[in-house]
Design a protein around this motif. Structure first.
Motif, short mmCIF file in Angstrom:
data_model
loop_
_atom_site.label_atom_id
_atom_site.label_comp_id
_atom_site.label_asym_id
_atom_site.label_seq_id
_atom_site.Cartn_x
_atom_site.Cartn_y
_atom_site.Cartn_z
N ASP A 167 3.73 10.10 -12.16
CA ASP A 167 4.61 9.04 -11.67
C ASP A 167 4.80 9.11 -10.16
OD1 ASP A 167 4.93 8.03 -14.20
OD2 ASP A 167 6.84 9.01 -14.58
N ASP A 168 4.98 10.31 -9.63
CA ASP A 168 5.18 10.45 -8.19
C ASP A 168 3.92 10.08 -7.40
OD1 ASP A 168 7.76 11.17 -8.62
OD2 ASP A 168 7.61 13.19 -7.80
N MET A 169 2.77 10.48 -7.93
CA MET A 169 1.53 10.12 -7.23
C MET A 169 1.33 8.62 -7.20
SD MET A 169 -1.54 12.83 -7.84
CE MET A 169 -2.47 12.03 -6.53
N VAL A 170 1.59 7.96 -8.31
CA VAL A 170 1.45 6.50 -8.36
C VAL A 170 2.40 5.86 -7.35
CG1 VAL A 170 1.86 4.44 -9.77
CG2 VAL A 170 0.59 6.38 -10.72
N THR A 171 3.64 6.34 -7.31
CA THR A 171 4.62 5.80 -6.37
C THR A 171 4.17 5.99 -4.92
OG1 THR A 171 6.46 6.19 -7.89
CG2 THR A 171 7.01 5.96 -5.56
N HIS A 172 3.72 7.19 -4.60
CA HIS A 172 3.29 7.48 -3.23
C HIS A 172 2.07 6.65 -2.84
CE1 HIS A 172 6.26 10.50 -3.27
NE2 HIS A 172 5.54 11.51 -3.71
#
Length: 198
Positions: free
Chosen positions: A184-189
């Motif tokens: 989720d964090d990678m997608v957001t970044h």
């Protein structure tokens, strides 16, 4: 003589492939031997040839299995009735999932492909170039429809692919980050950047 034991939901050849992927990742294709693979599988080296033709055939199978999985997922994303941003997100999540669940195979396809023999080497490179061009086309469509910033689509693709490949470091060190938070964090970044709105 010991026999290859198929795993759960896995054929004998798939067991060999998984062990070959792990061996090629840790030792490198050139340094890895069929004797080492046989030891990992738990059989005599000659028994392997009942299921595979050669070490080169193993590399071909691994590389094209991964390439075909990525291409299949891209085909699916392209056909969905969703906007370009959603397509990109779907593709990023798939890349992350592959790095988490098929890491050895993806690593081999990313690093050991150069040992493929012709015509497989050219076929693999053509498939990879085609994949990148299709990703560029999705991003260009997003730019055209004002979903994405007016950026260089090719640079964006290189950034996305390089970022996901960076999960090799996470695999090596296994930081205390759950797979879900990581994804989720990678997608957001990658989709929104790191800088807060000003």
């Amino acid at each position: 003589m010991a026999k290859i034991k198929p795993g759960r939901n896995a054929s004998k050849k798939e067991v060999i492939m998984r062990n070959a992927s792990a061996l090629f990742r840790t030792r490198g294709f050139n340094a890895a031997s069929m004797r080492e693979l046989a030891e990992a599988v738990g059989v005599e080296a000659p028994s392997l040839y009942n299921h595979i033709g050669s070490k080169s055939e193993l590399l071909q199978t691994i590389c094209f299995k991964i390439a075909n999985e990525f291409t299949s997922q891209l085909n699916e994303a392209e056909q969905l009735d969703i906007n370009s941003t959603a397509k990109i997100e779907k593709i990023i999540r798939f890349h992350i999932s592959m790095m988490q669940h098929e890491f050895d195979e993806v690593f081999v396809a990313n690093h050991e492909w150069k040992h493929l023999q012709e015509p497989f080497l050219s076929n693999f490179l053509n498939q990879r170039r085609s994949y990148e061009k299709r990703l560029v086309a999705i991003i260009e469509e997003g730019i055209k429809k004002k979903e994405l910033k007016n950026i260089n689509a090719y640079v964006a693709v290189l950034t996305l692919l390089s970022a996901v490949r960076g999960l090799e470091f996470w695999q090596r060190h296994k930081k205390n980050i759950s797979a879900k938070v990581l994804e989720d964090d990678m997608v957001t970044h990658l989709l929104n950047g790191l800088v807060t709105a000003r």
